[in-house]
Design a protein around this motif. Structure first.
Motif, PDB file in Angstrom:
ATOM      1  N   LEU A 148       4.231  40.083  42.183  1.00  0.00           N
ATOM      2  CA  LEU A 148       3.186  39.086  42.405  1.00  0.00           C
ATOM      3  C   LEU A 148       2.760  38.389  41.118  1.00  0.00           C
ATOM      4  O   LEU A 148       1.819  37.603  41.132  1.00  0.00           O
ATOM      5  N   ARG A 152       0.020  35.316  40.714  1.00  0.00           N
ATOM      6  CA  ARG A 152      -1.268  35.404  40.013  1.00  0.00           C
ATOM      7  C   ARG A 152      -1.436  34.217  39.058  1.00  0.00           C
ATOM      8  O   ARG A 152      -2.508  33.626  38.949  1.00  0.00           O
ATOM      9  N   MET A 168     -11.216  40.452  47.351  1.00  0.00           N
ATOM     10  CA  MET A 168     -11.651  41.409  48.383  1.00  0.00           C
ATOM     11  C   MET A 168     -10.837  42.703  48.384  1.00  0.00           C
ATOM     12  O   MET A 168     -11.308  43.741  48.835  1.00  0.00           O
ATOM     13  N   ASN A 192     -10.106  52.165  47.625  1.00  0.00           N
ATOM     14  CA  ASN A 192      -9.377  53.323  47.093  1.00  0.00           C
ATOM     15  C   ASN A 192      -9.991  53.721  45.738  1.00  0.00           C
ATOM     16  O   ASN A 192      -9.893  52.969  44.761  1.00  0.00           O
ATOM     17  N   ALA A 216     -15.737  49.720  47.474  1.00  0.00           N
ATOM     18  CA  ALA A 216     -16.349  49.434  48.779  1.00  0.00           C
ATOM     19  C   ALA A 216     -15.310  48.948  49.763  1.00  0.00           C
ATOM     20  O   ALA A 216     -14.284  48.380  49.390  1.00  0.00           O
ATOM     21  N   PRO A 237      -1.859  41.708  53.131  1.00  0.00           N
ATOM     22  CA  PRO A 237      -1.080  40.924  54.098  1.00  0.00           C
ATOM     23  C   PRO A 237      -0.993  41.499  55.514  1.00  0.00           C
ATOM     24  O   PRO A 237      -0.884  40.752  56.465  1.00  0.00           O
TER      25      PRO A 237
HETATM   26  N1  SAM Z   1      -4.552  42.689  44.989  1.00  0.00           N
HETATM   27  C1  SAM Z   1      -3.999  43.929  44.504  1.00  0.00           C
HETATM   28  C2  SAM Z   1      -2.679  43.671  43.797  1.00  0.00           C
HETATM   29  O1  SAM Z   1      -2.165  42.562  43.882  1.00  0.00           O
HETATM   30  O2  SAM Z   1      -2.166  44.592  43.162  1.00  0.00           O
HETATM   31  C3  SAM Z   1      -3.859  44.976  45.589  1.00  0.00           C
HETATM   32  C4  SAM Z   1      -3.267  44.493  46.883  1.00  0.00           C
HETATM   33  S1  SAM Z   1      -2.841  45.762  48.050  1.00  0.00           S
HETATM   34  C5  SAM Z   1      -1.720  44.888  49.066  1.00  0.00           C
HETATM   35  C6  SAM Z   1      -4.250  45.874  49.061  1.00  0.00           C
HETATM   36  C7  SAM Z   1      -5.410  46.685  48.498  1.00  0.00           C
HETATM   37  O3  SAM Z   1      -6.487  46.624  49.443  1.00  0.00           O
HETATM   38  C8  SAM Z   1      -5.128  48.159  48.275  1.00  0.00           C
HETATM   39  O4  SAM Z   1      -5.444  48.485  46.946  1.00  0.00           O
HETATM   40  C9  SAM Z   1      -6.059  48.905  49.267  1.00  0.00           C
HETATM   41  O5  SAM Z   1      -6.586  50.103  48.735  1.00  0.00           O
HETATM   42  C10 SAM Z   1      -7.132  47.875  49.495  1.00  0.00           C
HETATM   43  N2  SAM Z   1      -7.824  47.920  50.800  1.00  0.00           N
HETATM   44  C11 SAM Z   1      -7.292  48.184  52.017  1.00  0.00           C
HETATM   45  N3  SAM Z   1      -8.237  48.072  52.970  1.00  0.00           N
HETATM   46  C12 SAM Z   1      -9.394  47.715  52.338  1.00  0.00           C
HETATM   47  C13 SAM Z   1     -10.722  47.453  52.770  1.00  0.00           C
HETATM   48  N4  SAM Z   1     -11.069  47.542  54.047  1.00  0.00           N
HETATM   49  N5  SAM Z   1     -11.650  47.112  51.843  1.00  0.00           N
HETATM   50  C14 SAM Z   1     -11.324  47.038  50.519  1.00  0.00           C
HETATM   51  N6  SAM Z   1     -10.087  47.299  50.055  1.00  0.00           N
HETATM   52  C15 SAM Z   1      -9.125  47.620  50.929  1.00  0.00           C
END
Ligand code: SAM
Length: 305
Positions: A148, A152, A168, A192, A216, A237
């Motif tokens: 990614l 970015r 988010m 996490n 959160a 996604p």
């Molecule tokens: N944006 C980051 C990156 O590019 O490395 C992480 C993307 S990863 C696909 C999705 C992230 O969303 C994970 O770290 C996961 O722990 C978090 N996640 C999943 N459900 C969530 C929720 N309901 N609220 C907040 N974070 C959440």
């Protein structure tokens, strides 16, 4: 014998400049021969990247091709449980410290996958450098994708100085820390705890002073944040659609939302976005996911009320 690998196609006259750039980056797969197709060259690269496709390459004579793998910092991720192949990879690439086998797909709420150590140092923690920024990642504990990095940078190019941004689903912080270069403040949430712990480490490491890490569930943000954000990044996604109404609530009229989604047809989410009061400015493919499915990003502007 041919070997399947990622390749970058360029017109032959740009081939040498591209080859040198890939060598400088450590991205060229030097065990494989460059391919010629008509007036184009296809250069073999070690990992998927923007513009790369899958090709068959011949190995250089006397150079044993390595098993297929992806690199994240000092870790090689193999798609086969192949300890001998793992040793070979470590021996041929001195910058690596560990080779692991990815036992399954990215899964669960935290978007992590099970890894088995095959060779080298018994750790899933490593350091990744991306456009001059350094991230500590733990591949077993929190999501991180080196694929990614171009995405970015693309979002950073769109950010105006002084924006107030919400990430988010921030993971270990790569979007937030990248966008911090132009934003006034970025709220970066993830549920996490390990991801947030690493995000704090990465904020310190990159000397960033305008990222607010939040442990959160993104479902709770609209209820507690009274701010209206200029820009929102939604990088989850597989489940992001559920969070779209909250993203619209948190975005100011005229603000931008970057919504990442798994799609199987172009325009799949456009009607829903319009219903929520948004206009799709662009829909781009980020990467392929499975035959007939890919990750897309919708760049959205929230309509003026
Ligand atoms: N944006 C980051 C990156 O590019 O490395 C992480 C993307 S990863 C696909 C999705 C992230 O969303 C994970 O770290 C996961 O722990 C978090 N996640 C999943 N459900 C969530 C929720 N309901 N609220 C907040 N974070 C959440």
């Amino acid at each position: 014998m041919t070997v399947g690998q990622w390749g970058i196609r360029v017109p032959a006259r740009q081939g040498e400049a591209m080859r040198q750039a890939l060598i400088r980056e450590g991205a060229l797969d030097t065990l494989l021969k460059v391919r010629r197709e008509g007036t184009d060259l296809i250069l073999p690269v070690l990992a998927e990247r923007e513009g790369a496709g899958r090709y068959e390459f011949e190995a250089h004579a006397g150079r044993d091709p390595l098993p297929r793998h992806e690199l994240v910092g000092g870790i090689a991720i193999l798609q086969e449980d192949d300890p001998a192949g793992a040793e070979k990879i470590l021996a041929s690439r001195p910058s690596l410290h560990t080779a692991v086998y990815a036992q399954g797909e990215v899964s669960g709420e935290y978007r992590t996958r099970e890894l088995k150590i095959l060779a080298g140092k018994p750790t899933t923690r490593t350091e990744v450098t991306e456009h001059g920024r350094r991230y500590t990642v733990d591949l077993a504990g929190a999501y991180f994708s080196a694929r990614l990095s171009t995405e970015r940078q693309r979002i950073l190019d769109q950010v105006q100085e002084g924006e107030v941004i919400l990430d988010m689903f921030a993971g270990v912080g790569p979007f937030a820390i990248t966008l911090a270069a132009k934003a006034s403040v970025i709220v970066a949430a993830d549920l996490n705890p390990r991801a947030v712990e690493l995000m704090l480490e990465n904020i310190r490491k990159n000397r960033v002073e305008n990222v607010v890490p939040v442990l959160a569930d993104a479902r709770r943000l609209a209820a507690v944040l009274s701010w209206k954000f200029d820009r929102i990044v939604m990088n989850l996604p597989l489940a992001g659609t559920e969070f779209l109404p909250d993203a619209f609530r948190l975005c100011r009229p005229g603000g931008a939302i970057h919504f990442y989604a798994l799609v199987s047809t172009e325009g799949e989410h456009t009607a829903r976005i319009q219903e929520l009061g948004g206009t799709v400015i662009a829909e781009r493919t980020v990467r392929s996911y499975s035959p007939g499915q890919w990750h897309a990003v919708y760049d959205i502007i929230r309509d003026q009320n």
